[in-house]
Design a protein around this motif. Structure first.
Motif, PDB file in Angstrom:
ATOM      1  N   SER A 303       0.880  -1.158   0.000  1.00  0.00           N
ATOM      2  CA  SER A 303       0.000   0.000   0.000  1.00  0.00           C
ATOM      3  C   SER A 303       0.923   1.214   0.000  1.00  0.00           C
ATOM      4  CB  SER A 303      -0.916  -0.004   1.219  1.00  0.00           C
ATOM      5  OG  SER A 303      -1.831   1.070   1.140  1.00  0.00           O
ATOM      6  N   SER A 304       0.358   2.389   0.111  1.00  0.00           N
ATOM      7  CA  SER A 304       1.183   3.602   0.107  1.00  0.00           C
ATOM      8  C   SER A 304       0.531   4.681   0.950  1.00  0.00           C
ATOM      9  CB  SER A 304       1.344   4.152  -1.317  1.00  0.00           C
ATOM     10  OG  SER A 304       2.041   3.257  -2.139  1.00  0.00           O
ATOM     11  N   LEU A 305       1.375   5.508   1.526  1.00  0.00           N
ATOM     12  CA  LEU A 305       0.933   6.773   2.108  1.00  0.00           C
ATOM     13  C   LEU A 305       1.346   7.859   1.129  1.00  0.00           C
ATOM     14  CD1 LEU A 305      -0.091   8.756   4.221  1.00  0.00           C
ATOM     15  CD2 LEU A 305       2.067   8.462   5.471  1.00  0.00           C
ATOM     16  N   LEU A 306       0.362   8.556   0.587  1.00  0.00           N
ATOM     17  CA  LEU A 306       0.607   9.589  -0.418  1.00  0.00           C
ATOM     18  C   LEU A 306       0.288  10.961   0.166  1.00  0.00           C
ATOM     19  CD1 LEU A 306      -1.343   7.932  -3.394  1.00  0.00           C
ATOM     20  CD2 LEU A 306       1.057   7.601  -2.809  1.00  0.00           C
ATOM     21  N   PHE A 307       1.063  11.936  -0.256  1.00  0.00           N
ATOM     22  CA  PHE A 307       0.766  13.327   0.082  1.00  0.00           C
ATOM     23  C   PHE A 307       0.796  14.155  -1.192  1.00  0.00           C
ATOM     24  CE2 PHE A 307       2.692  11.681   4.004  1.00  0.00           C
ATOM     25  CZ  PHE A 307       1.704  12.011   4.931  1.00  0.00           C
ATOM     26  N   PHE A 308      -0.239  14.933  -1.394  1.00  0.00           N
ATOM     27  CA  PHE A 308      -0.315  15.874  -2.511  1.00  0.00           C
ATOM     28  C   PHE A 308      -0.157  17.268  -1.902  1.00  0.00           C
ATOM     29  CE2 PHE A 308      -3.122  12.236  -3.168  1.00  0.00           C
ATOM     30  CZ  PHE A 308      -2.539  11.665  -4.291  1.00  0.00           C
ATOM     31  N   VAL A 309       0.910  17.961  -2.301  1.00  0.00           N
ATOM     32  CA  VAL A 309       1.295  19.177  -1.595  1.00  0.00           C
ATOM     33  C   VAL A 309       1.491  20.335  -2.572  1.00  0.00           C
ATOM     34  CG1 VAL A 309       2.909  20.191   0.057  1.00  0.00           C
ATOM     35  CG2 VAL A 309       2.476  17.722   0.107  1.00  0.00           C
ATOM     36  N   ASP A 380      -4.156   2.589   9.929  1.00  0.00           N
ATOM     37  CA  ASP A 380      -4.074   3.868   9.220  1.00  0.00           C
ATOM     38  C   ASP A 380      -4.938   4.885   9.950  1.00  0.00           C
ATOM     39  OD1 ASP A 380      -4.030   5.985   7.402  1.00  0.00           O
ATOM     40  OD2 ASP A 380      -5.496   5.052   6.060  1.00  0.00           O
ATOM     41  N   ASN A 381      -4.330   5.998  10.358  1.00  0.00           N
ATOM     42  CA  ASN A 381      -5.095   7.080  10.960  1.00  0.00           C
ATOM     43  C   ASN A 381      -4.386   8.406  10.707  1.00  0.00           C
ATOM     44  OD1 ASN A 381      -3.174   7.602  13.196  1.00  0.00           O
ATOM     45  ND2 ASN A 381      -3.867   5.599  13.961  1.00  0.00           N
ATOM     46  N   ASP A 418      -8.163   4.973   2.386  1.00  0.00           N
ATOM     47  CA  ASP A 418      -8.694   5.598   1.172  1.00  0.00           C
ATOM     48  C   ASP A 418      -8.653   4.630  -0.013  1.00  0.00           C
ATOM     49  OD1 ASP A 418      -9.031   8.314   2.322  1.00  0.00           O
ATOM     50  OD2 ASP A 418      -6.862   8.171   2.525  1.00  0.00           O
ATOM     51  N   PHE A 419      -7.604   3.804  -0.078  1.00  0.00           N
ATOM     52  CA  PHE A 419      -7.558   2.793  -1.141  1.00  0.00           C
ATOM     53  C   PHE A 419      -8.732   1.828  -1.007  1.00  0.00           C
ATOM     54  CE2 PHE A 419      -3.096   4.109  -1.510  1.00  0.00           C
ATOM     55  CZ  PHE A 419      -2.953   4.132  -2.886  1.00  0.00           C
ATOM     56  N   ALA A 421     -11.700   2.579   0.558  1.00  0.00           N
ATOM     57  CA  ALA A 421     -12.945   3.327   0.335  1.00  0.00           C
ATOM     58  C   ALA A 421     -13.150   3.689  -1.133  1.00  0.00           C
ATOM     59  CB  ALA A 421     -12.942   4.596   1.188  1.00  0.00           C
ATOM     60  N   ASP A 422     -12.101   4.152  -1.797  1.00  0.00           N
ATOM     61  CA  ASP A 422     -12.254   4.643  -3.169  1.00  0.00           C
ATOM     62  C   ASP A 422     -12.153   3.548  -4.224  1.00  0.00           C
ATOM     63  OD1 ASP A 422     -12.408   7.065  -1.929  1.00  0.00           O
ATOM     64  OD2 ASP A 422     -10.858   8.039  -3.118  1.00  0.00           O
ATOM     65  N   TYR A 423     -11.340   2.508  -3.950  1.00  0.00           N
ATOM     66  CA  TYR A 423     -11.084   1.486  -4.970  1.00  0.00           C
ATOM     67  C   TYR A 423     -11.461   0.080  -4.534  1.00  0.00           C
ATOM     68  CZ  TYR A 423      -8.060   5.417  -6.273  1.00  0.00           C
ATOM     69  OH  TYR A 423      -7.566   6.664  -6.553  1.00  0.00           O
ATOM     70  N   ASN A 424     -12.027  -0.068  -3.328  1.00  0.00           N
ATOM     71  CA  ASN A 424     -12.333  -1.399  -2.798  1.00  0.00           C
ATOM     72  C   ASN A 424     -11.101  -2.297  -2.813  1.00  0.00           C
ATOM     73  OD1 ASN A 424     -15.241  -1.039  -2.354  1.00  0.00           O
ATOM     74  ND2 ASN A 424     -15.390  -0.955  -4.590  1.00  0.00           N
ATOM     75  N   ALA A 425      -9.933  -1.713  -2.591  1.00  0.00           N
ATOM     76  CA  ALA A 425      -8.673  -2.446  -2.691  1.00  0.00           C
ATOM     77  C   ALA A 425      -8.493  -3.397  -1.517  1.00  0.00           C
ATOM     78  CB  ALA A 425      -7.503  -1.470  -2.752  1.00  0.00           C
ATOM     79  N   TYR A 426      -8.206  -4.648  -1.814  1.00  0.00           N
ATOM     80  CA  TYR A 426      -8.004  -5.657  -0.770  1.00  0.00           C
ATOM     81  C   TYR A 426      -6.851  -5.241   0.140  1.00  0.00           C
ATOM     82  CZ  TYR A 426      -7.250 -10.209   1.411  1.00  0.00           C
ATOM     83  OH  TYR A 426      -7.104 -11.236   2.319  1.00  0.00           O
ATOM     84  N   LYS A 427      -7.129  -5.133   1.430  1.00  0.00           N
ATOM     85  CA  LYS A 427      -6.168  -4.703   2.442  1.00  0.00           C
ATOM     86  C   LYS A 427      -5.577  -3.322   2.135  1.00  0.00           C
ATOM     87  CE  LYS A 427      -4.770  -9.283   4.097  1.00  0.00           C
ATOM     88  NZ  LYS A 427      -3.633 -10.197   4.370  1.00  0.00           N
TER      89      LYS A 427
END
Length: 488
Positions: A303-309, A380-381, A418-419, A421-427
């Motif tokens: 998975s990933s933690l992404l930041f858009f800045v 994740d929080n 978010d992965f 919620a938005d993409y139904n991504a497994y785990k």
């Protein structure tokens, strides 16, 4: 005979499949749960900044050319490409980075200045990688993963030992400098597994990197989504957003349509480009091919933690793409694959598209995208997200010798929750299922359901695997299987 085909999801694989199926004269409709198309390759704009939300590396341009050629088109009919030079930088410490340029000769020179004799070693390594690339990307990945016999060719027979050795061992046999080793190990991370767990044959990713180069669509990766969307619409595809799927209808072990917001929509064929695990939850249990135990036993890519800045000034001492390897590469990998947890000292990636594309940020400003690879399925929080943002920004400031924290005027995070919620991504996985030896080709989840007639799957959890070029290929393979079923 014209068939009605419903496609779930609007990522690269779904859009590609839709184009091929519409080209054959079928009535094709794509249903996307979100308000915008693109799946993980969506784009968003905020406060004058533009961000690609997922893929940001345009590699393997020949795969995109082959896709558009199937429709007598060229990528340049839909978007413009810019070759990046340098392709990227890798930071190892303060004022200590290596730039990877846009041609092999300069890269060889760079290697040679760091480790005597490594320039020729690199040439030999890339020659073999190119040979593997020609076999894999021009042939093997265009096979549907139906039988192990697909992998048996005269060419692969000569390289059989490469399926039982690993990329890391090969690299370390030929190179001794740890910085060069890490640069050469980096490309296989796109396959979602540790270099020590990735078959040697996959060194073709190094040819994709050093041999073909790194490109950037003029205004971002979403240009490619827009281009394929335009092609699909030209071919007669219908695309509907805000259309979450409630259920796949099965009658007499045959897919008959889908249910959206309680409405039944009949079809001759259903193809899901959504997360494979999620797609099967839209079926009754007796119609699913894979159990929860099966999915839990698979090796998933991170998975990933992404930041858009958004920054209110230009950022110095940085390239369009940058990798920060100033901490223990192997420890971070272990924190993803061996003992899943938040890493104490994470490697991270930074992307500044406004270095190449002036439209990505307002005048005099900069748009930045930061990514930390994480184990799928971990906690994740917001507290953890902010803690890790502060960690990487502090290191970024130190390594590039500038202050940027006080120049932030926009920030948005995106992580495991978010992965899901938005993409139904497994785990909450970001890249699908890893391409390990036991999860390659015919050993991956199937494109065609064995339990439900006229039900198919495409995307990064099936054949050929994770990444944008494989997603285009997956869409083609699924479409070919569907067309073949019409003829039988």
């Amino acid at each position: 005979m014209r068939k009605t085909i419903q496609i779930i999801g609007s990522g690269f694989s779904s859009l590609a499949a839709a184009c091929y199926l519409a080209q054959q004269g079928n009535n094709v409709t794509i249903y996307e749960k979100n308000s915008a198309i693109g799946g993980r390759a969506r784009q968003f704009k905020e406060d004058g900044f533009t961000f690609d939300m997922g893929p940001s590396w345009y590699w393997m341009p020949d795969v995109f050319e082959r896709f558009f050629q199937d429709f007598n088109k060229k990528p340049s009919d839909y978007y413009e490409l810019i070759k990046l030079n340098p392709a990227y930088r890798v930071y190892f410490g303060i004022d200590d980075f290596i730039s990877i340029y846009d041609n092999l000769e300069e890269i060889k020179y760079t290697f040679e200045t760091i480790e005597k004799g490594s320039g020729q070693q690199l040439q030999n390594f890339i020659d073999q990688a190119k040979s593997n690339y020609d076999i894999a990307i021009k042939d093997l990945v265009y096979r549907p993963g139906v039988s192990p016999l697909e992998l048996i060719t005269k060419e692969t027979a000569l390289k059989l030992n490469q399926f039982f050795k690993n990329v890391s061992t090969d690299i370390r046999t030929n190179f001794k400098n740890e910085r060069l080793i890490q640069i050469l190990e980096f490309p296989v991370l796109f396959l979602g597994a540790k270099p020590s767990k990735t078959p040697s044959f996959y060194n073709f990713m190094n040819y994709a990197d050093f041999g073909l180069g790194t490109w950037h669509p003029k205004t971002g990766m979403f240009d490619v989504i827009r281009g394929i969307e335009k092609l699909a619409l030209e071919l007669g595809v219908t695309i509907k957003t805000n259309s979450p799927i409630d259920k796949i209808i099965v009658e007499n072990k045959t897919a008959k349509g889908i249910v959206i917001n309680g409405e039944i929509l009949k079809a001759d064929v259903v193809l899901s480009g959504a997360d494979y695990h999620h797609s099967e939850t839209l079926l009754e249990k007796e119609h699913r091919m894979y159990s929860e135990k099966y999915w839990d036993s698979r090796v998933f890519a991170p998975s990933s933690l992404l930041f858009f800045v958004g920054f209110n000034k230009k950022i110095e001492n940085i390239s369009h793409h940058a990798l920060f390897f100033d901490v223990d590469f192997n420890q971070h990998a272990a924190d993803i694959y061996d003992n899943p947890k938040w890493p104490n000292a994470p490697l991270f990636y930074a992307n500044f598209p406004s270095k190449t594309d002036a439209t990505a940020a307002p005048d005099g400003m900069e748009s930045g995208f930061f990514l930390i690879p994480l184990a799928p399925g971990i906690e994740d929080n917001e507290t953890l997200r902010e803690e890790y943002f502060q960690k990487i920004i502090a290191r970024f400031e130190q390594l590039t010798q500038q202050k940027i924290k006080n120049s932030i005027i926009f920030k948005k995070s995106f992580c495991k929750n978010d992965f899901v919620a938005d993409y139904n991504a497994y785990k909450g996985n970001a890249y699908g299922m890893a391409n390990t030896l036991l999860q390659t080709a015919f050993l991956r989840p199937k494109l065609k359901s064995k339990k439900v007639k006229n039900l198919y799957f495409t995307g990064q959890l099936t054949v050929p695997g994770p990444g944008v070029p494989p997603a285009l290929i997956s869409g083609k393979l699924a479409a070919e299987l569907i067309q073949k079923s019409f003829r039988s």
